[in-house]
Write an enzyme that holds these catalytic residues in place. Structure first.
Site, PDB file in Angstrom:
ATOM      1  CG  ASP A  94      41.139  40.705  37.959  1.00 54.12           C
ATOM      2  OD1 ASP A  94      40.601  39.601  38.051  1.00 54.12           O
ATOM      3  OD2 ASP A  94      41.102  41.558  38.849  1.00 54.12           O
ATOM      4  CD  GLU A  95      42.914  36.775  41.936  1.00 48.61           C
ATOM      5  OE1 GLU A  95      43.371  36.854  43.068  1.00 48.61           O
ATOM      6  OE2 GLU A  95      41.696  36.734  41.700  1.00 48.61           O
TER       7      GLU A  95
END
Length: 476
Positions: A94-95
DNA sequence: TCTGGGGTCCTAAGTCGG
DNA sequence: TCTGCCGACTTAGGACCC
């Protein structure tokens, strides 16, 4: 992405929207992976023991992670990022960092803000989830900006303002400063980034060593020239298990190590790699952790070789008192070639003083033991069986009621809430755990018909100057 | 009911060969 | 042949990150 796992679960389960949701291990030794913002208001946060979370937020929804769902959402987001630049560096599901300069998508603050705004809209439209964007001239500052932006926001750090912005911040803000380093610095009288800048490089190197001290000193001035790197090769592969109850039986410990070795090799092979150093990890009853490693003559992806190396390493470890966790890993990775295996086998025969053609361990040369029956599972109660077949939070489909998810199970019953992404909050029904009309199901996409972003972004004028990076938030 | 799982990087000590 | 130095490699542990 903002509170990623929890947000994805809330999107998938309309009845959980606006409610505290905690995703993590549900066993007696589980920890929180992600807490929704509603749950954070009760003091629940990442890495907290699940038992503590339950005391703080007894009415929250507790769910096990569903990585297949998160990975599919992550793929959608990464695809969008790839449209901005060829240089995208994922940090996790998620990054990611994006080098906007390399993509010629932004050349100044205004164009960076514009592309950031579009990106957030695109993520929302395609995945149904919110992400936060940090814009700055380096990875460190982009990361700090994205931390400040969340939840559901955007933040730009203008070149020239770094020093002033960082100065009052706690040392923990800087990447690489965790609890131990922060404590170390505090004892030396340094608590803010400004304290680090004023201390001078020599002092930081004296306190923290050459590499860490030097990089921290540079970061304190906002200086960070680490490039955005796409396509990083993995350097190790490992698997580990924490047991619900400490293991005391030496034979059981040994069979668990062999199981872990097999799982590790499966992952190694899936990645089409082989490895040369086998690592055994043991966490004892008192949480003390030790590792033992052995370097082979050449890289291998043979399960028998890894299994036996791990077993040899176990011989040198005292496990009296109990074992909490076992792990098996492989490092020194190489791309697999058949020759490696033959060289390994020949080398070991030579080392063992065996003539060619004499096989030391006949069964080791084949994979016949892979996938063989494992040690008999111990007696398992109906509760555990139900929980394994119907894990809380997982999707199911019922012949007449349609798509839903498991709200809980026990006493021969499973409770299902029938709803899906985009639907209104649904009704709850209970079934027998062996109801033939009820089956496990795959997760549904969070957005049924995502808009077409295949021509996004509209190309911008080519530019020569300006840098940007963007990160999205995951675990605050 | 205390503390997951999968990684990366750094340091330091010991060994070994040139 | 003995000694010292240096670099490469191995091993173990610690810190950090998501």
């Amino acid at each position: 992405m903002d509170a990623f796992y929890a947000s994805a679960e809330q999107a998938a389960k309309p009845s959980l929207r606006g409610k505290p949701v905690v995703v993590g291990g549900l066993g007696p030794r589980g920890v929180v992976a992600t807490a929704s913002y509603e749950a954070r208001r009760f003091g629940v946060h990442s890495a907290m023991p699940m038992a503590q979370a339950r005391r703080l937020a007894p009415n929250a929804a507790y769910l096990v992670p569903r990585f297949a769902l998160y990975r599919s959402v992550s793929d959608q987001v990464m695809e969008l990022l790839g449209r901005l630049s060829p240089l995208v560096e994922p940090l996790s599901l998620d990054e990611a960092f994006v080098d906007l300069e390399a993509g010629s998508t932004a050349d100044d603050a205004a164009s960076a803000l514009k592309i950031g705004r579009q990106l957030r809209e695109a993520i929302e439209a395609v995945t149904g989830l919110s992400g936060s964007v940090g814009l700055a001239g380096s990875k460190m500052l982009a990361k700090i900006a994205s931390e400040e932006a969340k939840p559901d926001g955007m933040r730009l750090i203008e070149p020239g303002t770094e020093r002033e912005l960082l100065a009052p911040m706690p040392v923990r803000t800087l990447p690489g400063v965790g609890p131990a380093t922060a404590d170390h610095l505090r004892r030396a009288g340094m608590t803010t980034v400004n304290d680090l800048a004023e201390a001078g490089e020599a002092e930081l190197v004296r306190l923290l060593g050459k590499a860490h001290g030097g990089s921290l000193h540079r970061m304190a001035f906002g200086y960070d020239d680490r490039p955005v790197v796409a396509e990083r090769d993995a350097k190790s592969v490992s698997v580990e298990d924490t047991f619900d109850i400490d293991l005391h039986d030496r034979v059981r410990v040994r069979t668990e190590v062999e199981r872990l070795a097999d799982r590790c090799v499966q992952r190694l092979r899936a990645a089409e790699r082989s490895g040369r150093t086998v690592v055994l990890k043991v966490r004892r009853y008192d949480f003390s952790t030790l590792t033992r490693s052995e370097t082979l003559r050449g890289p291998t992806d043979d399960p028998a070789v890894v299994r036996e190396a791990a077993a040899r390493l176990l011989e040198s470890v005292d496990t009296t008192g109990g074992v909490r966790l076992l792990g098996v890993g492989v490092t020194g990775l190489a791309d697999f070639t058949q020759e490696d295996l033959f060289a390994q086998a020949a080398g070991e025969r030579a080392a063992a003083g065996l003539p060619d053609g004499v096989e030391e361990r006949p069964e080791a040369a084949t994979e016949s033991r892979e996938g063989r029956a494992r040690a008999e599972p111990g007696p398992e109660g109906a509760e555990q069986l139900a929980a394994r077949r119907w894990p809380a939070g997982h999707d199911v489909r019922h012949d007449t009621h349609g798509h839903g998810w498991v709200q809980g199970s026990g006493v021969g019953r499973v409770t299902v809430r029938f709803e899906e992404p985009g639907s209104a909050p649904g009704r709850v029904r209970t079934f027998r755990i062996d109801d033939p009309a009820l089956r496990p199901a795959d997760p549904l996409p969070l957005v049924r018909e995502p808009p077409d972003y295949s021509s996004w972004p509209a190309s911008l004028p080519k530019s020569r100057s300006g840098a940007g990076a963007s990160g999205t938030e995951s675990r605050p």
